[in-house]
Design an enzyme around this catalytic site. Structure first.
Site, short mmCIF file in Angstrom:
data_model
loop_
_atom_site.label_atom_id
_atom_site.label_comp_id
_atom_site.label_asym_id
_atom_site.label_seq_id
_atom_site.Cartn_x
_atom_site.Cartn_y
_atom_site.Cartn_z
N ASP A 110 0.84 -1.20 0.00
CA ASP A 110 0.00 0.00 0.00
C ASP A 110 0.88 1.26 0.00
O ASP A 110 2.04 1.21 0.41
CB ASP A 110 -0.89 0.03 1.25
CG ASP A 110 -1.87 -1.13 1.27
OD1 ASP A 110 -2.19 -1.67 0.19
OD2 ASP A 110 -2.32 -1.49 2.38
N1 URA Z 1 -1.21 -5.96 3.78
C1 URA Z 1 -1.70 -4.71 3.81
O1 URA Z 1 -2.75 -4.47 4.40
N2 URA Z 1 -1.01 -3.74 3.20
C2 URA Z 1 0.16 -3.94 2.56
O2 URA Z 1 0.76 -3.01 2.01
C3 URA Z 1 0.67 -5.27 2.53
C4 URA Z 1 -0.04 -6.25 3.15
#
Ligand code: URA
Length: 248
Positions: A110
């Site tokens: 993310d």
């Molecule tokens: N899980 C998440 O919620 N975000 C990420 O960036 C990676 C795994």
């Protein structure tokens, strides 16, 4: 057994390394802008063995690779996308020729998650790293909004029900490293998986960092925003068991 490598013309090597069309690469060489092992070569048909060839373009050094395997320390506020919506793309952190030759991220993080991201133009390698069948372990350092209520680890280990999933989702391992910090290892790559699992277990993620893929930890000397090539041994270690948890 793999076939012995054959010498290839310089224009074709440059094209494969991401320096533009064959014609553009011939022009680069004719203009005297390309050196091999420190010697300017102005004949685009001169041949060399590609793998490991030390060359430079406009004085910038490169090592030719049949395929390229990179580790990037992804900072927050950078998007793992070729078409970012609101922030810089991770591809903007790489030299142009790597993007030209089609380097892609193996999985996503993310925008507000930092940590280890592997990129390559080897499609089979990217597929192997991201395929659910391979169960590659991803280690996340999770800072919680609320200190653990004493049962969070148990709930994550035994499985939490995510919306749109038929079965409960189980963490490969979870270790509490501080009252508000967990180390969570997952072997799947569901959308926003960590945040959704923590929410389903009754807490929230304040900060998320991916510290390892398989047995390969994000190198401590790789600052946020920087990348480097992976060695063949490091590539292998991405598919191995994760490192033992570090308690804080
Ligand atoms: N899980 C998440 O919620 N975000 C990420 O960036 C990676 C795994």
């Amino acid at each position: 057994m793999s076939k012995p490598e054959r010498p290839v013309s310089l224009d074709s090597i440059l094209q494969h390394q991401g320096f533009g069309t064959r014609r553009a690469c011939r022009v680069l060489v004719h203009q005297g802008r390309v050196a091999v092992d420190g010697v300017v070569i102005d004949d685009p048909d001169a041949t060399f063995l590609t793998e490991g060839l030390n060359f430079s373009v406009d004085g910038e050094p490169w090592v030719a690779r049949a395929q390229v395997y990179l580790v990037l320390h992804k900072p927050v506020e950078v998007e793992v996308s070729r078409k970012p919506q609101h922030h810089l793309s991770v591809h903007a952190l790489l030299p142009g020729p790597y993007n030209e030759r089609g380097v892609q991220a193996a999985g996503r993080l993310d925008t507000d998650t930092s940590g280890i991201l592997v990129l390559s133009d080897d499609g089979m390698f990217v597929h192997a790293l991201t395929s659910p069948k391979r169960e590659v372990a991803k280690t996340y350092e999770v800072t919680l909004v609320h200190p653990d209520d004493g049962d969070l680890v148990h709930r994550l280990r035994s499985g939490v029900q995510l919306r749109d999933e038929d079965e409960p989702t189980v963490a490969h391992s979870v270790v509490q490293v501080a009252p508000n910090r967990l180390q969570l290892v997952l072997t799947e790559g569901k959308y926003h998986q960590v945040k959704r699992m923590i929410a389903a277990a009754g807490n929230r993620v304040a900060w998320l960092h991916r510290s390892a893929i398989g047995a390969f930890r994000l190198p401590a000397d790789l600052p946020a925003g920087k990348w480097r090539e992976l060695t063949p041994a490091e590539r292998e270690s991405l598919f191995a068991e994760p490192p033992a948890p570090r308690r804080g």
